[in-house]
Each structure stands twice: as C-alpha cells, then as structure tokens.
Scaffold this motif. Structure first.
Motif, PDB file in Angstrom:
ATOM      1  N   MET B 128       0.851  -1.200   0.000  1.00 29.44           N
ATOM      2  CA  MET B 128       0.000   0.000   0.000  1.00 29.44           C
ATOM      3  C   MET B 128       0.881   1.243   0.000  1.00 29.44           C
ATOM      4  O   MET B 128       0.606   2.221  -0.709  1.00 29.44           O
ATOM      5  CB  MET B 128      -0.892   0.016   1.258  1.00 29.44           C
ATOM      6  N   GLN B 139       2.725  -1.001 -10.509  1.00 25.92           N
ATOM      7  CA  GLN B 139       1.400  -1.539 -10.162  1.00 25.92           C
ATOM      8  C   GLN B 139       1.207  -2.909 -10.819  1.00 25.92           C
ATOM      9  O   GLN B 139       0.677  -3.832 -10.190  1.00 25.92           O
ATOM     10  CB  GLN B 139       0.307  -0.577 -10.625  1.00 25.92           C
ATOM     11  N   ALA B 143       0.780  -6.525  -8.908  1.00 29.52           N
ATOM     12  CA  ALA B 143      -0.355  -7.414  -9.216  1.00 29.52           C
ATOM     13  C   ALA B 143       0.103  -8.851  -9.476  1.00 29.52           C
ATOM     14  O   ALA B 143      -0.595  -9.807  -9.132  1.00 29.52           O
ATOM     15  CB  ALA B 143      -1.117  -6.879 -10.419  1.00 29.52           C
ATOM     16  N   ILE B 515      -6.515 -10.597   1.553  1.00 29.37           N
ATOM     17  CA  ILE B 515      -6.933  -9.672   0.489  1.00 29.37           C
ATOM     18  C   ILE B 515      -8.288  -9.044   0.847  1.00 29.37           C
ATOM     19  O   ILE B 515      -8.495  -7.837   0.719  1.00 29.37           O
ATOM     20  CB  ILE B 515      -7.059 -10.431  -0.856  1.00 29.37           C
ATOM     21  N   ALA B 516      -9.180  -9.902   1.306  1.00 28.69           N
ATOM     22  CA  ALA B 516     -10.526  -9.415   1.641  1.00 28.69           C
ATOM     23  C   ALA B 516     -10.471  -8.388   2.765  1.00 28.69           C
ATOM     24  O   ALA B 516     -11.259  -7.435   2.793  1.00 28.69           O
ATOM     25  CB  ALA B 516     -11.406 -10.594   2.041  1.00 28.69           C
ATOM     26  N   GLU B 517      -9.523  -8.552   3.677  1.00 25.92           N
ATOM     27  CA  GLU B 517      -9.440  -7.629   4.816  1.00 25.92           C
ATOM     28  C   GLU B 517      -8.613  -6.386   4.499  1.00 25.92           C
ATOM     29  O   GLU B 517      -8.564  -5.449   5.275  1.00 25.92           O
ATOM     30  CB  GLU B 517      -8.811  -8.349   6.025  1.00 25.92           C
ATOM     31  N   SER B 518      -7.941  -6.404   3.355  1.00 25.09           N
ATOM     32  CA  SER B 518      -7.086  -5.254   3.007  1.00 25.09           C
ATOM     33  C   SER B 518      -7.866  -4.284   2.126  1.00 25.09           C
ATOM     34  O   SER B 518      -9.034  -4.524   1.791  1.00 25.09           O
ATOM     35  CB  SER B 518      -5.849  -5.739   2.262  1.00 25.09           C
ATOM     36  N   ASP B 519      -7.215  -3.197   1.717  1.00 24.10           N
ATOM     37  CA  ASP B 519      -7.836  -2.231   0.817  1.00 24.10           C
ATOM     38  C   ASP B 519      -7.685  -2.628  -0.647  1.00 24.10           C
ATOM     39  O   ASP B 519      -8.145  -1.916  -1.537  1.00 24.10           O
ATOM     40  CB  ASP B 519      -7.225  -0.839   1.045  1.00 24.10           C
ATOM     41  N   PHE B 520      -6.998  -3.731  -0.886  1.00 21.51           N
ATOM     42  CA  PHE B 520      -6.848  -4.200  -2.272  1.00 21.51           C
ATOM     43  C   PHE B 520      -8.181  -4.766  -2.760  1.00 21.51           C
ATOM     44  O   PHE B 520      -8.898  -5.413  -2.000  1.00 21.51           O
ATOM     45  CB  PHE B 520      -5.780  -5.280  -2.359  1.00 21.51           C
ATOM     46  N   SER B 521      -8.480  -4.512  -4.016  1.00 17.17           N
ATOM     47  CA  SER B 521      -9.712  -5.096  -4.558  1.00 17.17           C
ATOM     48  C   SER B 521      -9.504  -6.599  -4.747  1.00 17.17           C
ATOM     49  O   SER B 521      -8.376  -7.054  -4.941  1.00 17.17           O
ATOM     50  CB  SER B 521     -10.078  -4.420  -5.880  1.00 17.17           C
ATOM     51  N   ALA B 524      -7.589  -7.662  -7.745  1.00 17.87           N
ATOM     52  CA  ALA B 524      -6.376  -6.888  -8.065  1.00 17.87           C
ATOM     53  C   ALA B 524      -5.160  -7.792  -8.291  1.00 17.87           C
ATOM     54  O   ALA B 524      -4.356  -7.565  -9.181  1.00 17.87           O
ATOM     55  CB  ALA B 524      -6.075  -5.893  -6.951  1.00 17.87           C
TER      56      ALA B 524
END
Lengths: 204, 756
Positions: B128, B139, B143, B515-521, B524
């Motif tokens: 992040m 980016q 990914a 991933i679900a708990e992070s700000d990443f879609s 992503a």
C-alpha cells in the motif's frame, strides 16, 4: 475593407492581452503564496489505484530542509519518510532504507517537484514545466477560493500526468491534485494547523 | 681471435630458434599455473578463483572537482567502450523489462512467500505504501508479484549496489565536496591482464578526452596493469643498463668488440633454445617462467668468459673445460630441482634453465674450440711448469661466516610470505582503495565463503544453510551483506518446498482472507493467483541452471562468478560485505551450521607460499646433496668437496642474512634466486680451487673468475636499485650472494703462491 481587418486584429490583440493578464495573475497568486517552508506542515495524501477498492490515504508532515531536500514524513497509517534530493528519492521504513531514481515515474517526480516549487514560490520552475489553464473552477467552497490548472508542456509527461490542479484560499495553498490518464488521481491536501495533530518531526 | 664463420652460424641459429619460439609461443599470466597443488579447501579456492571474484572486476574512478553533468557525460562515454559491462551511476531505475524472462516465469520459486494471514496482511500493507508512489509498471509488478520476489532476487544477486545508493555512498566518501565517483564493472577478472590492459587503457583515454586528466583509478585490475607496466619498464631500463655495464666490463678486459659479441652470443643461444624447447613442449608459457628463466640463465655468462679468458691468454681453453663441465653439471642438478617441484610453471622454469644452460655451454665450447683450432697457440707449451700448481683448502673462512651468519638468519621474520609486499603500489593508494570499497559497500576481496559438494543440488542446499548463518550474522551486526547464487537459483528441494507451500496457501485460504481484509480489490492480484495455482498444480517446472545460462550471457557470467565445477565437485562462493576484524566466530558458525568454509584469501596465499617455500628449500637441499655426490665422484678429493660445499653454504647463509637485513624478509622469489647464487658460487669455488699448470694460468683463471663475479655483481647490483620490491629483492639476494661467494672462494683457498 482594411478597417475591418484592423478591427479584427485589434480584437484579437485585446483578447490576447486579457489572457496574458489572467495568466500572469495566476502565476502571481502562486508566487505570493505564504508558506512556512522549513516549518513542518501537516498534509493528507490520497491516491486512487486500479488495485485498490478505495483511494489510499495517508497523513503526515512535510518541510523543506535548508540544504534543499524536500521531506515528507508519513505518520499514518504506515510510518515512512520520503526525502527528495535532486532526482533521488530516499525511502525509509523502519530500519530499511531504499533509494530510487524517479526517472521512470515522471508523474510522481513532477508532482513532488511541483510541490517543492510551490512551497518555494519558484514560479520560474513551474513555468518551465507547465502552462496555466485558467479554465479551472474552484469548488472548494472556501472564502477567497481559487483554483489553477497546470498542464505539462512536455507531451511525454502528459502521457502520465494530464494536469495539476492547485487550489487555494487567498494566499494559502489548500491542495495539489495530480490527474493521470484512466481517471486516476493523487491529491495532497495541506491541513490547516487546527486540524493537524502532528506537526512535530519524528526526529525532533 | 674469434671465428667469424662460427659466430655467424650461431647468430643464424639464434634466428632459427627465435622463429621456432615465436611461431608457437603462447604466453599466460594465470598465477594459479605457477602455484603448487593446493592442500586445503582454502588454498583450493584461492588457486581456482584467483583474481576472478566479482570484486576484482570493479574499477573505481575518482573525479576531483568535477560537476555532475561532466561526470555523467564521462560515464556515458565509458559505457560505450568494449570490455565494460556497466558504469554506475546509471540515471535510470531498473524496470520490468530488466527482469530476465526465466526469473519472471519462476518468480514464486525464488523465495518463500508468507503462509499466514498476518504475514500477508503485513506484506499487503507494505505494498500500500509502495502504491502511493507507484507508476503503471510497478502496479503491474505488484499485481503479479506482490512479494516483489523477482526484484529482490536480482538485487540480492547483483555484485554492485543500485545507482541511487551508489550516489549516496559516493556523497559520503567525498564528504559532499565537488568530487564525483564512477564505478566501472569490467567483463574480465583482475588477472586477465591482456583484457584488463586494453580496458584500462581505453578508460584512461576516454577520461582524458572528456577533459578529466585528474581522474584517479582504483581497483585490483588497475594495479595489476600498472604493476605489469612498471615491471616491464624497469626491466627494460635495468637490462639495458646492465648490458652496457657488462659490455663495457668485457671490452675493458679483452679490448675487442667482436669478443664482447662472441661472449654474448652463447647466452643468447641459451635463452632462445630454452624458449624454443618450451614452446615445443608446452602449449602455454607463463610470463614468470621467462622472467626467472632468464635470471637463472645469468650463470651461463661465466662459460664464455672462462673459455675466452683462457683462449685469449693461454690459447688453451680446453684446460678449463673439465672444471667448467663440473660446474655446469652441478648447476644443472640444482636447476633440475625446479623441474621436480610439482607445478607446471616451475617445471617450465626447470626445462628452460636446463636447456638454456646446456645450449649456452655447448655454444661457448664450440665457439672457443673452433677459434682455438684455427689459430696458432699464443704460448709455447714448453714454457709451462711441468708440475701442477696445487692449493689447499682453508676451512676457517667459511666456518667463521657460517657461525656469524647463521644467528642472523635465525629469526621468525626471515621469510616474507605476504605476496602483497612485492607490489610497488603506494600504501596511500591502497588505503584510499580500502576506504572507497568499504564506504561503497563493495564485496570484501579478502574473505569469501565457499561450500562444495559432489552434486549441484548438494552444494545449493549447503549454500541455503550458509544463508541462514549469514542472516544471523547480519542481524547481530557482524556483517552488512552478502551475495551468492541462491536468490537466482534455489535448490530443487527449496523449490519443491515452495510448491507445497503454494498448495497449502491455496487450501488454507489465508491469502484470500488477507486480500478481503485489506484495501486491495479482490481481483487486483489475480495475475499472482494464477501463477500461484500454476505452481501449486506442478504446471510450473523447476528452475534449472541451464535455463538461467541460456537466458543471457550476462546471467551466465554472473552464475560462473559464483558457482563452478572443480573436478567432480560443485563449488559455490559467497561474497561478503562489511566483515568485522575478527572472523573466528563466523568461521565456526559457518563450519558447524552449513559445512561451509570462511576463506581468508590472504592467509591462504601465505600458507600456500610458506608450504611451497619449504618444498623448494627441500628440493634445493636435495640438489645440494646430489651436487656433493657428483663433486665427490668427479674429483675424488673429499677435503676439497667439503670446502666447496662449506663455501657455498656460507655464501648462501650470508646472502640470506644480508637480504633479510636489507629487504626485511625473503620472498619466495628470493628463495628461487638463491639457486642462481648456488650455481655462481659453486662456479667461483670450483675455479679458485682448480689445479693450474702454471702461475700464469692461475692468474688467468683468477682474473676470469673476478670478471665473472664483477659481471654478475653489475647486473644484479643495478637490479637492486629497482623501485619494484620483486626486482629489488632479486638484485639484493643475487648481488650479495655473488659478493659473498667470490670473497669466500678467493680468500678461502690457499693458492700455490700463498703456500710458497
């Protein structure tokens, strides 16, 4: 018919003078920005990314050192220090230190350089890299609000940085927003002292 | 006085020998070729990788009072030169296109990924921060490779720091003054002197063209090239000086330039014959072989001097032939010792010296024989005293000298095994070199870690264990970094383990939860998930050394500099940065933790030289014993043989003692030079103790020996003035030995008139 041509020319000349005056006024606004350069100033940085669900945000303080290095000390959510010295950006995260050239990331580099130029009141540097577009609209809803839109002169830079929007109130800068292709953007907001909880350098 | 026809024939023979030698001569400067068989792992690494480490390919350029623009322009010009692979600073960041395809395809096998949710959350949090400054390239990289394993692999395996870090360190080195530094990575190692000479010459020309005449170069390759140039320069100057001095001396004695030429020709025949035989027997000839070969051949100047002295004075050169023959045979025995010393270089030295001595002796004999046969005897043989003039040995001088000299040689500093003392590079430059290297964080040149195993996989697994030990050392501050092949080429076992970990990560869902708990879609990092599933399902093959080698020449060279095959074993090297002064703890940990060896190259070279010196001494001792038997068998005069050997031994002891006092310690090369002292000393002693037929003949013999001694003293006395420690050592050792041998032989043998 000659008088018609003369009239047309005088109209154009009048119009040009008006644009030049406006442009000069905007540059003057930037030059007259009062900014405590060496004093740590709170900021909030927000950035959109195709990888993120919502724009990422971080806050911290920034200042310019006497030697000319520009420092952004991020305090939340992940502490780090960014130090811009010429073309080099030094990143410090905890004990880890990493340096990188910003040659590839022209948009970020120009954004950082522009912040420094604005903070320094260095209009000449901004004029060398941007042309002013007076069409920017102020939507900040603050008293004496103004907005200036800067467009990169370098076409290759325009591919990664479409425009830079400076917003302010009277002789204070409020924010600096970099807009990139693909509806992506990055904004640095200068926080007024009242809303800033962190204006002390971590090294102090 | 001299047979012109014979002289012309010998000169023609020289031409033929030179043509033969030049048609096949292949010179080498690989020092390993000249060193003995290693006895320990440390010595093995030293010999196998001498001058080939990545650190030896680096050249630092210091540019005083130079602005950044001028330095950048100079760097750009240097990049265009052949033999240069990289010049720092490069004003660009490496990008995705700099990542070799093969590493990108196997990126998830290069290092461990987090397996827990907490681990992934921490990693995503770091990304992040990166995203706040990321361009499109970064980016895309995140990914597909959120742990940035591919980037880290390249960074860890690189032997030079990144450009921004280099600039920062350079600022520290220069104290932010108007000094700039460039770092050149050459494609050749320090001991590839031919390639280095061309590269360094081009670099210097390029810097001069850029108006940077004050630039200073630092690096082992630079010193090697400069040393070679100064050795060549001084060798030529001293050779010319010595030749003139020798010619003047011979002319002063014989008053004939033709004789000066005639005396020089056998030496020339000897040298060229040695060269021709070497070129026929060996595919490569070492530079040191030639340098020392010609030095050892110096003894051959005595042969024509003796023969022509007798020829011009008594017309009977054959009278000295038996003594000369004995001297030649003894010298051959001493020089044969080199041929048996067990290294290719020393074998060559032995073959060269033996061939040269035999050829020079035969040429001298033939030339004087023909000359004498064709001229009338200058003296009436009836005038000779029918009774041989006999002398008697006096054992007191050599015994006294031995008693006096031996205590001086009984010291721990008698020998200097530190090869670095033989270089004339000023200490100030070496100190500056060390300061720059340390500040720039370049790999330590003195210490390396080596691991070896019978299989490549065994070696890589040991190397991975080595990394654990070194990581601990970094953690406690005993080391600042290291470089080896594991970031680019993990062992098959490690790759299998990462395959299993990938399967487990997919099964336990920790990555998805993070991933679900992070700000990443959620989608992503899909490119990463695809690669992870491919690895987990065994559809990604193991990364092999062959794949890496095929990828690019640069990558292949990088592998070769860190991993090689030695006989049936694979050896991997780890280069260290920021090592502490005391390395005992690290050495023990490496040995116990990974079966790895911390090699101190300086220490290894010193033990190697010390062992080799002992071996050479042993061989010379054996040669001395053989010479004793030869002398006893040939003369059947035990008292004379004892005197001969005693005198020789005393001369050697005095030479060693004087050299130690003047040089501070004898190097391996000074020890080799002692063989020449032995050859010359025995020659003097043999001739002084020779039975003569007349007082006049005795005088001729004495004058001839003095002429021989003076010629050697001139040649090596001049060499003792050299600024190069190696040449100075040779000069001091031989000149002092010659003087001691002449004095002991001259005053140690009671001549007939003394008895009268």
């Amino acid at each position: 018919m000659k008088w018609l041509a003369l009239l047309a020319l005088s109209t154009i000349l009048t119009s040009t003078t008006t644009v030049a005056e406006t442009t000069n006024r905007y540059w003057a606004t930037i030059a007259e920005l009062e900014f405590p350069r060496a004093t740590p100033t709170a900021f909030r940085e927000t950035r959109s990314s195709k990888l993120l669900r919502k724009p990422a945000q971080q806050t911290g303080i920034l200042w310019i050192e006497q030697g000319g290095d520009f420092v952004m000390q991020v305090l939340k959510p992940r502490p780090e220090e960014r130090r811009l010295s010429n073309q080099r950006l030094q990143l410090t995260r905890g004990k880890k230190q990493r340096s990188l050239f910003l040659d590839r990331n022209k948009a970020t580099h120009q954004l950082l350089l522009s912040i420094v130029a604005v903070l320094e009141g260095d209009v000449e540097q901004l004029q060398a890299a941007f042309e002013i577009n007076s069409q920017a609209t102020d939507d900040s809803a603050v008293a004496d609000g103004w907005a200036v839109e800067l467009t990169p002169i370098d076409p290759s830079l325009r591919k990664s940085l479409q425009r830079l929007v400076l917003r302010g109130s009277a002789n204070s800068l409020l924010s600096l927003r970099a807009e990139r292709p693909g509806n992506r953007w990055q904004e640095i907001t200068i926080l007024p002292p009242a809303t800033s909880n962190h204006t002390q350098r971590s090294s102090d | 006085m001299v047979n012109h026809r014979a002289l012309i024939i010998l000169l023609l023979m020289c031409g033929a020998l030179l043509a033969t030698a030049l048609s096949r001569l292949q010179l080498t400067y690989d020092l390993g070729f000249f060193l003995p068989a290693p006895q320990s792992d440390e010595q093995r690494v030293l010999i196998e990788r001498l001058g080939q480490g990545p650190g030896t390919q680096l050249v630092f350029v210091a540019l005083p009072n130079t602005n950044e623009t001028k330095a950048a322009k100079a760097a750009q010009q240097l990049r265009e030169l052949p033999g240069i692979t990289r010049v720092l600073p490069e004003l660009r960041e490496p990008g995705l296109e700099d990542l070799p395809d093969v590493l990108w395809q196997h990126r998830l096998q290069l290092a461990d990924l987090p397996t827990t949710k907490a681990g992934w959350l921490k990693l995503l949090d770091e990304r992040m921060s990166d995203l706040m400054l990321a361009d499109d390239d970064l980016q895309n990289l995140i990914a597909s490779d959120p742990a940035l394993l591919s980037l880290h692999a390249i960074e860890k395996a690189s032997n030079v720091t990144s450009s921004p870090e280099f600039l920062e360190r350079a600022d520290e080195v220069s104290g932010r003054a108007e000094h700039r530094y460039l770092l050149i990575q050459t494609s050749s190692g320090a001991f590839d002197l031919d390639a280095q000479t061309t590269t360094i010459k081009n670099v210097r020309s390029s810097l001069l063209e850029a108006g940077l005449s004050t630039a200073k170069l630092y690096g082992s390759g630079v010193y090697g090239v400069d040393l070679q140039a100064s050795v060549q320069r001084e060798s030529i100057v001293f050779s010319v000086l010595a030749s003139f001095a020798l010619a003047a001396l011979v002319f002063f004695r014989f008053r004939s330039w033709l004789l000066v030429l005639a005396i020089g020709v056998p030496l020339l025949v000897g040298g060229l014959a040695g060269l021709a035989v070497l070129s026929l027997l060996f595919s490569n000839i070492h530079g040191i072989t030639l340098a020392f070969g010609f030095t050892l051949l110096g003894v051959a100047i005595d042969y024509p001097l003796h023969l022509f002295s007798q020829s011009t004075s008594t017309g009977e050169p054959q009278r000295v032939w038996p003594t000369l023959r004995l001297g030649i045979a003894s010298t051959l025995v001493a020089y044969l010792a080199f041929a048996l010393s067990g290294t290719a270089g020393m074998q060559q030295l032995g073959v060269f010296a033996v061939t040269g001595i035999v050829s020079a002796a035969l040429a001298s004999w033939w030339l004087t024989r023909i000359t004498t046969d064709n001229q009338a005897l200058v003296e009436d043989p009836t005038q000779h005293n029918p009774e041989k003039i006999m002398g008697h040995p006096n054992h007191l001088p050599w015994c006294l000298c031995l008693l006096l000299g031996l205590p001086l040689t009984y010291t721990s500093t008698l020998f200097s095994d530190d090869l670095s003392r033989l270089t004339p590079i000023p200490q100030a430059i070496l100190a500056e070199d060390a300061r720059i290297r340390q500040a720039m964080g370049v790999a330590d040149l003195r210490h390396i870690v080596s691991v070896r195993d019978n299989t490549l996989q065994g070696t890589l697994e040991r190397l991975e264990k080595t990394n654990l030990v070194l990581d601990k050392a970094i953690h406690r501050g005993d080391l600042s970094g290291f470089q080896n092949i594991t970031p680019l080429l993990p062992s098959d076992a490690a790759q299998h383990r990462r395959q299993l970990a990938a399967r487990e990560l997919i099964q336990n869902g920790n990555f998805d939860t993070a991933i679900a708990e992070s700000d990443f879609s959620l989608e992503a990092l899909d490119p990463f998930k695809v690669a992870l599933e491919s690895l987990a399902n065994n559809t990604t093959a193991l990364l092999t050394i062959e794949q890496l080698r095929k990828q690019s020449q640069d990558l292949s060279n990088l592998i070769d500099s860190m991993l090689y095959k030695s006989g049936e074993q694979w050896v991997a090297m780890t280069f260290l940065r920021g090592l502490p002064a005391t390395t005992n703890l690290l050495a023990t940990e490496l040995e116990n933790g990974a079966g790895a060896t911390l090699v101190d190259l300086k220490q290894a070279s010193m033990t190697l030289v010390a062992e080799y010196r002992t071996r050479v001494f042993g061989l010379l001792g054996g040669a001395l014993g053989a010479i004793a038997l030869l002398l006893l068998g040939a003369t059947r005069q035990p008292a004379r043989v004892i005197w001969l050997l005693g005198t020789l031994l005393a001369a050697l002891v005095l030479s060693i003692a004087i050299s130690r006092l003047l040089l501070g310690g004898l190097s391996l090369f000074d020890v080799i030079a002692l063989a020449l002292v032995a050859g010359l000393g025995l020659d003097y002693a043999l001739f002084f103790s020779k039975h003569n037929n007349s007082q006049e003949q005795q005088q001729v013999t004495r004058r001839a020996i003095t002429l021989c001694a003076l010629s050697s003293l001139f040649v090596f006395g001049v060499l003792a003035l050299s600024s190069i420690p190696l040449l100075r050592g040779l000069g001091v050792t031989v000149a002092s030995g010659v003087a001691a041998a002449w004095l002991l032989a001259r005053f140690g043998w009671r001549q007939a008139k003394d008895i009268d």
